[in-house]
Design a protein around this motif. Structure first.
Motif, PDB file in Angstrom:
ATOM      1  N   LEU A   1      -3.961  -1.029   8.073  1.00 27.82           N
ATOM      2  CA  LEU A   1      -3.002  -2.033   8.525  1.00 27.82           C
ATOM      3  C   LEU A   1      -1.796  -2.090   7.586  1.00 27.82           C
ATOM      4  CD1 LEU A   1      -3.184  -3.848  10.950  1.00 27.82           C
ATOM      5  CD2 LEU A   1      -4.153  -5.643   9.530  1.00 27.82           C
ATOM      6  N   LYS A   2      -2.081  -1.930   6.289  1.00 29.09           N
ATOM      7  CA  LYS A   2      -1.015  -2.029   5.292  1.00 29.09           C
ATOM      8  C   LYS A   2      -0.136  -0.781   5.305  1.00 29.09           C
ATOM      9  CE  LYS A   2      -0.706  -2.673   0.425  1.00 29.09           C
ATOM     10  NZ  LYS A   2      -1.528  -2.138  -0.627  1.00 29.09           N
TER      11      LYS A   2
ATOM     12  N   ARG B   1      -9.957  -0.853   6.885  1.00 31.91           N
ATOM     13  CA  ARG B   1      -9.151  -1.452   7.958  1.00 31.91           C
ATOM     14  C   ARG B   1      -7.881  -2.067   7.373  1.00 31.91           C
ATOM     15  NH1 ARG B   1     -13.446  -4.109  12.368  1.00 31.91           N
ATOM     16  NH2 ARG B   1     -14.702  -2.227  12.523  1.00 31.91           N
ATOM     17  N   HIS B   2      -8.064  -2.735   6.224  1.00 34.99           N
ATOM     18  CA  HIS B   2      -6.938  -3.372   5.550  1.00 34.99           C
ATOM     19  C   HIS B   2      -5.895  -2.319   5.149  1.00 34.99           C
ATOM     20  CE1 HIS B   2      -5.057  -6.597   3.351  1.00 34.99           C
ATOM     21  NE2 HIS B   2      -4.935  -5.787   2.308  1.00 34.99           N
ATOM     22  N   LEU B   3      -6.409  -1.199   4.619  1.00 39.65           N
ATOM     23  CA  LEU B   3      -5.533  -0.110   4.184  1.00 39.65           C
ATOM     24  C   LEU B   3      -4.738   0.468   5.361  1.00 39.65           C
ATOM     25  CD1 LEU B   3      -5.200   1.634   1.467  1.00 39.65           C
ATOM     26  CD2 LEU B   3      -6.586   3.331   2.666  1.00 39.65           C
TER      27      LEU B   3
ATOM     28  N   ASP C   1     -18.027  -4.176   3.515  1.00 36.49           N
ATOM     29  CA  ASP C   1     -16.873  -4.348   2.604  1.00 36.49           C
ATOM     30  C   ASP C   1     -15.989  -3.105   2.645  1.00 36.49           C
ATOM     31  OD1 ASP C   1     -17.710  -6.781   1.873  1.00 36.49           O
ATOM     32  OD2 ASP C   1     -18.583  -6.174  -0.065  1.00 36.49           O
TER      33      ASP C   1
ATOM     34  N   LYS D   1       0.397   0.819   9.862  1.00 34.71           N
ATOM     35  CA  LYS D   1       0.198  -0.156  10.944  1.00 34.71           C
ATOM     36  C   LYS D   1       0.681   0.381  12.304  1.00 34.71           C
ATOM     37  CE  LYS D   1       0.933  -4.920  12.190  1.00 34.71           C
ATOM     38  NZ  LYS D   1       1.947  -5.868  12.369  1.00 34.71           N
TER      39      LYS D   1
ATOM     40  N   MET E   1      -9.237  -6.265  15.221  1.00 30.36           N
ATOM     41  CA  MET E   1      -8.108  -6.496  14.305  1.00 30.36           C
ATOM     42  C   MET E   1      -7.037  -7.381  14.949  1.00 30.36           C
ATOM     43  SD  MET E   1      -8.014  -2.817  12.439  1.00 30.36           S
ATOM     44  CE  MET E   1      -6.985  -3.274  11.062  1.00 30.36           C
TER      45      MET E   1
ATOM     46  N   ARG F   1     -14.104  -2.928   5.855  1.00 31.54           N
ATOM     47  CA  ARG F   1     -13.019  -3.922   5.886  1.00 31.54           C
ATOM     48  C   ARG F   1     -11.840  -3.460   5.021  1.00 31.54           C
ATOM     49  NH1 ARG F   1     -14.867  -7.642   8.985  1.00 31.54           N
ATOM     50  NH2 ARG F   1     -16.870  -8.669   8.640  1.00 31.54           N
ATOM     51  N   MET F   2     -12.159  -2.877   3.865  1.00 33.06           N
ATOM     52  CA  MET F   2     -11.088  -2.382   2.978  1.00 33.06           C
ATOM     53  C   MET F   2     -10.299  -1.277   3.683  1.00 33.06           C
ATOM     54  SD  MET F   2     -12.211  -2.441  -0.976  1.00 33.06           S
ATOM     55  CE  MET F   2     -13.729  -1.593  -0.864  1.00 33.06           C
TER      56      MET F   2
END
Ligand SMILES: Nc1ncnc2c1ncn2[C@@H]1O[C@H](COP(=O)(O)OP(=O)(O)OP(=O)(O)O)[C@@H](O)[C@H]1O
Length: 357
Positions: free
Chosen positions: A260-261, A256-258, A250, A264, A302, A253-254
Motif C-alpha cells: 500500500l505504501k 500488505r502495508h508495504l 503479522d 498503491k 484492504m 499485514r506488514m
C-alpha cells in the motif's frame, strides 16, 4: 437426509467470521481414533469394515437416545453419487481419499457442518471440527467434546506410554492435527512466501495446499498444521500453531502495508483488473478464477472494494468447483461448459452486490 449437505454451498467454516477472519479463513482440529478390538482400516476385510461402521453408528444412536449430539447425522456414502461426494470434498467435509473408496466407509456430519466424522478413512474414526477464523481453542473444545462422547461408548486403542494408537505412526500420541487455512496474497506478491513458509518446517509445521496432503496451494490459500503428534499435549500443539499463525498474520499485514505504501497504484490496478475480468469474463478456468478471486479478496480486506463480502468469496470456493457446477446443470458437462458456467456464476454473484468505490 444427506441432500441438505450437498444442496447448499455454504458451510459454517465459510462464514467469513471469527478472529483474524481477513487472513485466517478457517481453523481445523482432527483427531485420529481406532477401536481396540479390530485391525486398522488398511488391514480390514470387508466384513470387519462393515462391523466398524455398525459399531460407530450404534454408538451414535445410543448417544442420541441419551439426548446427546442430537444434531449429528449418519450418512451412508454408498447412497451418494460420485458428484455428490465430490461436493462434500469441496466443502472440506471429507478428504478426497474418503470420496474415492466408499465401500465399508461412513460419515457422520453435524447439521451446521462444523463437525464431521470420517469412518474407516486412514483410521476407524477421524473426528474433524472446522470453524471460521483463528479459533483453535473453540475447535479444540468442540472436537474434544465429541471425542469424549464417542469414547464413552467405544473402546479406543490406547497405550499408557504412547497415547492413542493410529494406522500411521506419525499420528500416534494425541492423534491430533491442528491446522489453519490462511490467505497470504501479499507475502506471495512480495516474493516472501516460499522463504517464510519453508522456514515453518523447522518449527515442526507442515504446509499443504487447499485440499490437504499432496495438493497444490491455489488462490494464495495455504494450510499450516503440526507435524508432530507424539510427546506433546494437545494444548501445546495448539499453542505452538497459534504462535506460528500469529507471526504469519503479522508478516502478511506488514507485506500488505508495504504494498500500500510503495506500490498503491499498481496494487489497486491489480485488484480492479481482477474484479473487471471476473465481472465480465464469459469463460474462466478454475485456476484463473482462484487467482483473481484472491486479488478481489485482498482488495476487499484492504478496503478498496467495499461491497463483496468475505462470505461470498468463501462460498465461491465451492460454487465454482467442477462438482458443484455439474450439480447446477443437473448433468455431466464438458470442461468448456464448466468454464462457461463458472464465469456466469461468478459474474452473477459479484454483480448482485452493488459496486461502491
Ligand atoms: N484449516 C482448514 N480449513 C478447511 N479445511 C481444512 C483445513 N485443514 C485441513 N482441511 C481439509 O481437511 C482435509 C484433510 O486434510 P489433510 O490431508 O491435511 O489432513 P489429514 O487427512 O487430517 O491428516 P493426515 O495427512 O495426517 O492423514 C482436506 O480436505 C483439507 O482441505
Amino acid at each position: 437426509m444427506y441432500e441438505s449437505f450437498v444442496n447448499k454451498a455454504l458451510s459454517k467454516w465459510m462464514e467469513g467470521t471469527g478472529d483474524e477472519g481477513d487472513i485466517v479463513i478457517s481453523s481445523r482440529i482432527r483427531l485420529a481414533r481406532n477401536l481396540s478390538t479390530l485391525p486398522f482400516p488398511h488391514l480390514l476385510n470387508s466384513t470387519d469394515a462393515k462391523k466398524v461402521v455398525t459399531m460407530i453408528h450404534d454408538a451414535l444412536q445410543s448417544l442420541q437416545a441419551q439426548e446427546e449430539e442430537k444434531d449429528l447425522v449418519f450418512i451412508n456414502l454408498l447412497e451418494l453419487q460420485p458428484m455428490e461426494r465430490a461436493i462434500l470434498v469441496d466443502k472440506h467435509l471429507i478428504s478426497p481419499q474418503h470420496a474415492d473408496e466408499v465401500a465399508g466407509r461412513g460419515l457422520i456430519v453435524s447439521l451446521d457442518e462444523s463437525v464431521s466424522i470420517l469412518i474407516n478413512e486412514e483410521d476407524h474414526l477421524r473426528i474433524q471440527c472446522l470453524y471460521p477464523g483463528l479459533e483453535l481453542e473453540k475447535v479444540w473444545n468442540q472436537a474434544s467434546k465429541v471425542d469424549d462422547l464417542f469414547e464413552s461408548q467405544l473402546d479406543f486403542a490406547f497405550d499408557e506410554k504412547l497415547g492413542y494408537l493410529t494406522a500411521c505412526p506419525t499420528n500416534v500420541g494425541t492423534g491430533m492435527r491442528a491446522s489453519v487455512m490462511m490467505h497470504l496474497p501479499a507475502l506471495v506478491m512480495t516474493n516472501q512466501a516460499s522463504r517464510v513458509l519453508a522456514s515453518l518446517t523447522q518449527l515442526g509445521m507442515t504446509v499443504r495446499g487447499l485440499f490437504g496432503e499432496g495438493t497444490e496451494a491455489t488462490g494464495n490459500l495455504f494450510q499450516i498444521s503440526n507435524q508432530v503428534t507424539l510427546g506433546r499435549s494437545e494444548e501445546e500443539i495448539i499453542s505452538n500453531l497459534l504462535v506460528v499463525a500469529k507471526q504469519l498474520i503479522d508478516q502478511e499485514r506488514m507485506a500488505r502495508h508495504l504494498l500500500l505504501k510503495e506500490t498503491k497504484k499498481q496494487l489497486e490496478d491489480q485488484v480492479w483488473r481482477a474484479y473487471g475480468i471476473l465481472t465480465h469474463a464469459r469463460v474462466i478456468s478454475s485456476q484463473e478464477a482462484m487467482s483473481l478471486l484472491s486479488k478481489v479478496r485482498l482488495g476487499t480486506d484492504m478496503g478498496m472494494i467495499k461491497t463483496v463480502s468475505p462470505q461470498t468469496l468463501n462460498e465461491m470456493l465451492v460454487l465454482t468447483r467442477p462438482a458443484f457446477l455439474q450439480k447446477v446443470k443437473g448433468k455431466d458437462i464438458s470442461a468448456f461448459e464448466r468454464d462457461a458456467q463458472r464465469a456466469t456464476i461468478i459474474r452473477e454473484k459479484l454483480l448482485t452486490e452493488p459496486l461502491n468505490q
